[in-house]
Scaffold this active site. Sequence first.
Site, short mmCIF file in Angstrom:
data_model
loop_
_atom_site.label_atom_id
_atom_site.label_comp_id
_atom_site.label_asym_id
_atom_site.label_seq_id
_atom_site.Cartn_x
_atom_site.Cartn_y
_atom_site.Cartn_z
N ASP A 32 -11.21 45.17 -7.74
CA ASP A 32 -11.82 46.20 -8.59
C ASP A 32 -13.27 46.37 -8.13
OD1 ASP A 32 -13.24 44.02 -9.66
OD2 ASP A 32 -12.01 43.94 -11.47
N LEU A 33 -14.05 47.12 -8.86
CA LEU A 33 -15.43 47.39 -8.44
C LEU A 33 -16.31 46.16 -8.40
CD1 LEU A 33 -16.10 50.81 -10.22
CD2 LEU A 33 -15.69 50.38 -7.79
#
Length: 157
Positions: A32-33
């Site tokens: 994810d980020l």
Amino acid sequence: MTAALALDQPAAGRFADREHRFPVRVYFEDTDLSGVVYHANYLRFMERARSDMLALAGIDQRAAHDAGEGAYAVTELEITYRAPARLGDALVVASRLIAVRAASCRIHQRVIREASLVTEATVTAAFVAPDGRPKRQPAAWVKAFEPLLWTGELDAR
């Protein structure tokens, strides 16, 4: 296959005793980020490891599917997340066949980073006919599983 072409083949993992060990590297697309592996991607890592474990055991899922015999389908999954894996981590998916029945098998899988447990799951895969109904898996597959059946404790290592 020539030696040069053999070197270009994807990693299939290996058996160490009755445990299949499959290496995985965490890429940007897996995260994810924040750089942490997205929870559903552990299932992808485990699926790849199970498929390669079966192939190394001599089970040709594609041939069974193409012949209209059937295929495995995940019917039950219990997963526990213990610690995050991050971008760039080198992981190992360790898979142990823990039960074989007429129409299914159960596999315990652990995702490990060095000596640390990251995630573990127990998966039941049922053999199903093309119409989706359970059916007995090929007898040759059950026989191929016999020497791989895990008989020890399921520790978290």
